[in-house]
Design a protein around this motif. Structure first.
Motif, mmCIF file in Angstrom:
data_model
loop_
_atom_site.group_PDB
_atom_site.id
_atom_site.type_symbol
_atom_site.label_atom_id
_atom_site.label_comp_id
_atom_site.label_asym_id
_atom_site.label_seq_id
_atom_site.Cartn_x
_atom_site.Cartn_y
_atom_site.Cartn_z
ATOM 1 N N UNK A 1 -14.327 -40.823 -10.773
ATOM 2 C CA UNK A 1 -15.205 -39.711 -11.059
ATOM 3 C C UNK A 1 -16.469 -40.242 -11.720
ATOM 4 N N UNK A 2 -17.390 -39.329 -12.013
ATOM 5 C CA UNK A 2 -18.568 -39.635 -12.828
ATOM 6 C C UNK A 2 -18.532 -38.743 -14.065
ATOM 7 N N UNK A 3 -19.007 -39.277 -15.186
ATOM 8 C CA UNK A 3 -19.122 -38.484 -16.416
ATOM 9 C C UNK A 3 -20.597 -38.272 -16.709
ATOM 10 N N UNK A 4 -20.956 -37.036 -17.057
ATOM 11 C CA UNK A 4 -22.372 -36.743 -17.271
ATOM 12 C C UNK A 4 -22.556 -35.704 -18.368
ATOM 13 N N UNK A 5 -23.514 -35.962 -19.262
ATOM 14 C CA UNK A 5 -23.956 -34.973 -20.234
ATOM 15 C C UNK A 5 -25.017 -34.102 -19.589
ATOM 16 N N UNK A 6 -24.947 -32.804 -19.835
ATOM 17 C CA UNK A 6 -25.960 -31.901 -19.290
ATOM 18 C C UNK A 6 -26.381 -30.936 -20.386
ATOM 19 N N UNK A 7 -27.677 -30.680 -20.478
ATOM 20 C CA UNK A 7 -28.229 -29.904 -21.592
ATOM 21 C C UNK A 7 -29.003 -28.695 -21.071
ATOM 22 N N UNK A 8 -29.552 -27.932 -22.019
ATOM 23 C CA UNK A 8 -30.316 -26.743 -21.652
ATOM 24 C C UNK A 8 -31.538 -27.073 -20.807
ATOM 25 N N UNK A 9 -32.049 -28.305 -20.913
ATOM 26 C CA UNK A 9 -33.221 -28.693 -20.119
ATOM 27 C C UNK A 9 -32.894 -28.653 -18.630
ATOM 28 N N UNK A 10 -31.696 -29.130 -18.269
ATOM 29 C CA UNK A 10 -31.290 -29.127 -16.862
ATOM 30 C C UNK A 10 -30.698 -27.792 -16.427
ATOM 31 N N UNK A 11 -30.185 -27.011 -17.363
ATOM 32 C CA UNK A 11 -29.479 -25.779 -17.014
ATOM 33 C C UNK A 11 -30.404 -24.572 -16.981
ATOM 34 N N UNK A 12 -31.219 -24.402 -18.004
ATOM 35 C CA UNK A 12 -32.020 -23.180 -18.123
ATOM 36 C C UNK A 12 -33.364 -23.348 -17.435
ATOM 37 N N UNK A 13 -33.311 -23.193 -16.141
ATOM 38 C CA UNK A 13 -34.431 -23.412 -15.233
ATOM 39 C C UNK A 13 -34.634 -22.149 -14.389
#
Length: 215
Positions: free
Chosen positions: A118-130
């Motif tokens: 698998x891949x592990x990734x951090x995701x934040x409001x910058x990538x989500x709230x678009x």
């Protein structure tokens, strides 16, 4: 199924999102997690997902054993060709403040994911709230509604094939002159966009002048 039951939290918004893709309940522990679930529910690349799917063992600075539950495991469609992604959803301010505490368990998750291919990734409001999130919120209800008129769908798709590229306002105006009749076409048009039968750049704000095309 989730490896951990999400508890009630009186400091953050918690709940269960409506989902057709979740394996088990689509629980969330913050509005940011809820927004991320909206995005993956809407995405045509996502086949399925699990919320807090695994518990990952790790040791803190005092060598005390701990267990970390990443937020979401996302499985992609065969056509997409991507490995599953294990996501952790965090606000950037939280990461900046608590990075030293988070770093060991994130390293454990990265190693765990590699063992699983698998891949592990951090995701934040910058990538989500678009703009895509706003579009997904608007369009998802049209995707699941059962009241689309076959007649309206046929009228819209036939006219789209003829026009090539157009906009919502132009498209409905070529079918009906009267505004009330035009308005009756819109739920069926948004269903076609939401189900990706009609092309549109959903990374941009969706409005009546957005460019549409038949896929």
């Amino acid at each position: 199924m989730s490896a951990r039951k999400i508890p009630k939290n009186y400091r953050n918004v918690t709940g269960i999102a409506a989902s057709n893709k979740a394996d088990g309940q689509a629980g969330f522990e913050s509005t940011l997690e809820r927004d991320f679930l909206t995005l993956i529910e809407f995405s045509q690349e996502v086949e399925a997902y699990k919320v807090q799917p695994v518990g990952i063992r790790w040791a803190d600075h005092a060598n005390k054993k701990r267990c970390y539950f990443p937020d979401v495991l996302v499985y992609y469609t065969e056509e997409c060709g991507r490995s599953p992604f294990l996501f952790e959803v965090k606000y950037r301010s939280d990461l900046a403040t608590n990075w030293n505490d988070y770093k060991p368990k994130f390293k454990a998750a990265l190693s765990f994911a590699r063992l699983k291919d698998w891949r592990f990734k951090l995701i934040t409001e910058v990538e989500i709230r678009t703009p895509l999130l706003k579009n997904a919120r608007f369009l998802l209800p049209f995707r699941i509604q059962q009241s689309n008129s076959p007649e309206y769908l046929e009228m819209l798709t036939t006219k789209l094939r003829q026009l090539g590229k157009t906009s919502p306002s132009q498209l409905i105006a070529t079918i009906y002159d009267e505004e009330w009749s035009q308005a009756k076409l819109l739920p069926s048009l948004w269903f076609l966009v939401a189900s990706f039968q009609v092309g549109c750049d959903l990374a941009k704000p969706l409005n009546m002048e957005s460019e549409l095309w038949w896929r």
